[in-house]
Structures are given as C-alpha cells and as structure tokens.
Design an enzyme around this catalytic site. Sequence first.
Site, PDB file in Angstrom:
ATOM      1  N   CYS A  66       0.789  -1.243   0.000  1.00 15.32           N
ATOM      2  CA  CYS A  66       0.000   0.000   0.000  1.00 15.32           C
ATOM      3  C   CYS A  66       0.816   1.286   0.000  1.00 15.32           C
ATOM      4  O   CYS A  66       0.222   2.373   0.009  1.00 15.32           O
ATOM      5  CB  CYS A  66      -0.991   0.046   1.172  1.00 15.32           C
ATOM      6  SG  CYS A  66      -2.177  -1.291   1.180  1.00 15.32           S
ATOM      7  N   ASP A  67       2.128   1.223  -0.006  1.00  9.26           N
ATOM      8  CA  ASP A  67       2.920   2.457  -0.016  1.00  9.26           C
ATOM      9  C   ASP A  67       4.285   2.234  -0.674  1.00  9.26           C
ATOM     10  O   ASP A  67       5.317   2.622  -0.137  1.00  9.26           O
ATOM     11  CB  ASP A  67       3.076   2.998   1.406  1.00  9.26           C
ATOM     12  CG  ASP A  67       3.361   4.498   1.444  1.00  9.26           C
ATOM     13  OD1 ASP A  67       3.111   5.188   0.429  1.00  9.26           O
ATOM     14  OD2 ASP A  67       3.824   4.981   2.489  1.00  9.26           O
ATOM     15  N   ILE A  68       4.273   1.618  -1.848  1.00 11.39           N
ATOM     16  CA  ILE A  68       5.510   1.392  -2.601  1.00 11.39           C
ATOM     17  C   ILE A  68       5.954   2.727  -3.185  1.00 11.39           C
ATOM     18  O   ILE A  68       5.222   3.354  -3.951  1.00 11.39           O
ATOM     19  CB  ILE A  68       5.297   0.357  -3.734  1.00 11.39           C
ATOM     20  CG1 ILE A  68       4.869  -1.006  -3.170  1.00 11.39           C
ATOM     21  CG2 ILE A  68       6.527   0.236  -4.624  1.00 11.39           C
ATOM     22  CD1 ILE A  68       5.943  -1.770  -2.441  1.00 11.39           C
ATOM     23  N   THR A  85       0.805   7.176  -0.616  1.00 15.83           N
ATOM     24  CA  THR A  85       1.348   8.514  -0.803  1.00 15.83           C
ATOM     25  C   THR A  85       0.890   9.069  -2.135  1.00 15.83           C
ATOM     26  O   THR A  85       0.969   8.380  -3.163  1.00 15.83           O
ATOM     27  CB  THR A  85       2.899   8.457  -0.758  1.00 15.83           C
ATOM     28  OG1 THR A  85       3.288   7.893   0.501  1.00 15.83           O
ATOM     29  CG2 THR A  85       3.510   9.825  -0.925  1.00 15.83           C
TER      30      THR A  85
END
Length: 191
Positions: free
Chosen positions: A61-63, A101
């Site tokens: 969920c935040d690569i 992000t």
Amino acid sequence: YCLDGAKRLLVYEYMRNGSLEKILHKPENHPSWDERMKIACDIARGILYLHEECETQIIHCDIKPQNVLMNENGCAKISDFGLAKILKHDQTRTYTGVRGTRGYVAPEWFRNLPVTVKADVYSFGIMLLEIICCRKSVDCTSPENEAILEEWANQCFEAGELYKLVGDEEVDDVRELERMIKIALWCIQDE
C-alpha cells in the site's frame, strides 16, 4: 519476522545507504543504468514475494522510493509496512480507506473499488519510471509538458523518443530501455 496471531514483528538489517529516494533524486548519487535495472529487479522480486510467495498475502500500500532501502552491496529491499494490508487465505481483494502517498496511489482507491495487489503494481510502475529517469514522479521545476513523469514517459514512448527520458546518459541496450518503459506503462495503465 514473527506472525503469530496478533503478535507481529518485522526486523530489518541495517541498510547503510539509506533510501532509494536519496540515491535517485540527487544527481551526484545517480546509479548507472545497470545498477538501476538491478534495483528494479530487486524491488519486483520483493513485491512478487509479498503477493504470491509469502505465507499470508500482503498488499504493501505504499511502494515508493522512500520505502525502499539500499544496503552496502546495492541490494534494494522494501521497507515500512505501516500501511500494509494483510489478506486472509481465501481473500484476493479488500475494501479499505485510501492508503499510500499521493502520486503513487492507484486509481481504484478513489473509485470505491476493492483493492487488490494491483495497487502495489501501479505504485511500482510509477517508481520504475523514476528509477529509469532518475527523477521524481512530479517535478514542478521541469517544463509543463514534462512535469508529470507518467504523462511525459507516455508521450516519449508514443513519439519514439525514449532517449529523452534518460537525458545525456548512454544506454547500451536500447531494447532494454524500451522494454522497461513498456513494463512501467503497463503497470500504471488504468483498467
């Protein structure tokens, strides 16, 4: 790591070179083309592990470059699982609030659609463009038509002007550059 019911723990080795963001976005630190391709493959292997090989499927969920750490040998490792979503054994999608992000968040988050591993694939595609071009996905200092990396990369691809994406850098294998751009654009295509 420990995954024993509610007891969960992840321990990282010390990563001397800090984040990928620190390496990619500072001109004096730019890795060579071959080093960048190794980094991209390391990250892809990590995502594959999370999505298909891990005992419990995980959507990160935040690569993004800030969540990829580099060791002293130039090996990239995914970090910061604070927003990760762990799926049950029989689950392939989930509904959850928007995570991630801005600039790396997949479109399905905003359409009230179930989230799948495709969310990480989308983020990887954006990050792959950053790795290829050694620049941020949004750069307000660039000319307007180049400010959004995803759009500019697509324009360059359509026009057959991939050399613009790597600037003055000499890439020995132009087919590899084209293949990597195709992979990145495929990852971020809107289904």
